[in-house]
Write an enzyme that holds these catalytic residues in place. Structure first.
Site, PDB file in Angstrom:
ATOM      1  N   SER A 194      36.721  24.355  62.970  1.00 47.76           N
ATOM      2  CA  SER A 194      37.671  24.231  61.870  1.00 47.76           C
ATOM      3  C   SER A 194      37.888  25.589  61.227  1.00 47.76           C
ATOM      4  CB  SER A 194      37.149  23.257  60.809  1.00 47.76           C
ATOM      5  OG  SER A 194      37.929  23.331  59.626  1.00 47.76           O
ATOM      6  N   TYR A 217      30.667  20.362  54.888  1.00 49.16           N
ATOM      7  CA  TYR A 217      31.517  20.338  56.078  1.00 49.16           C
ATOM      8  C   TYR A 217      31.725  21.747  56.621  1.00 49.16           C
ATOM      9  CZ  TYR A 217      35.757  19.922  58.905  1.00 49.16           C
ATOM     10  OH  TYR A 217      36.678  20.002  59.923  1.00 49.16           O
TER      11      TYR A 217
END
Length: 237
Positions: free
Chosen positions: A132, A146
């Site tokens: 990501s 995250y």
């Protein structure tokens, strides 16, 4: 279009969104593809039937199951780890068990599966992790855990690239930004906020990421390894 005829590919987390686009792309380019799914049997079966691929049920939190799904197909030429979840919110309020589950999927499963894939991988094979853009930039609250899991993939691919370099196995991570999927639709409530920090103010597509996977899996990317391949519309610029 690449030509992966005679190549065997495994995609961990391939039934929906980016994973499904990767499965379709590799299969359309001639690869024999197995993919895993955890939560959507109907979508997995439909994708397997449509693309001529093999769907295997394996939850990424179950190390034995996910390693078996990787190992049992035999030597793999192209391995893609796409499984992942996002737990976001106030770190003081988030359930620690949810955070541990995210770590299990996003980091532990990614590492163990990549290593397992490499055991019997032919020289010149490809290992690709889907990370990501939040590994590079965290402009919003609630993403600490995250982003930590996605940053871990950066060090992982650097290290594994060294470990497997003598066999000419490349190891890379693709880092998508906002991508139009069921989990993050382009018309969703957070879209305008995400676009506000992007140079190109629009979501990418799952097919964009699949095309990047195809490139990294092909012969012209043989010198790219231990690298972060970011495709985020300038989110992290």
């Amino acid at each position: 279009m690449a030509d992966f005829s005679g190549k065997k590919a495994v995609v961990i987390g391939g039934s929906r969104g980016i994973g499904a686009a990767i499965v379709r792309r590799l299969a359309s380019e001639g690869a024999s593809v197995r993919f895993t799914w955890a939560g959507s049997r109907a979508k997995a079966e439909d994708l397997a039937r449509e693309s001529g691929t093999e769907a295997v049920h394996a939850d990424a939190t179950d190390r034995s199951a996910i390693l078996a799904a990787t190992r049992d197909v035999g030597p793999i030429d192209i391995f893609v780890f796409n499984a992942g979840i996002c737990i976001a919110g106030d770190p003081l309020a988030l359930d620690p068990d949810d955070i541990d589950r995210m770590i299990d999927i996003n980091i532990r499963a990614a590492y163990h599966c990549a290593v397992e894939a490499a055991r019997a991988m032919p020289d010149g094979g490809r290992i690709i992790l889907i990370g990501s853009t939040n590994a590079n930039r965290v402009p919003f609250k609630g993403l600490a855990a995250y982003s930590m899991t996605k940053s871990a993939l950066q060090s992982m691919v650097r290290g594994l690239a060294r470990d497997f370099g003598e066999r000419r196995i490349t190891v890379n991570v693709i880092q998508p930004g906002p991508t139009d999927t069921d989990m993050n639709p382009a018309n969703g409530p957070e879209a305008s906020l995400m676009h506000s920090v992007m140079a190109i103010k629009e979501h990418g597509s799952a097919d964009d990421v699949a095309a990047y996977v195809s490139f990294l899996a092909g012969p012209t990317a043989r010198g790219i390894t231990g690298a972060m391949q970011t495709i985020d519309g300038g989110f992290s610029a």
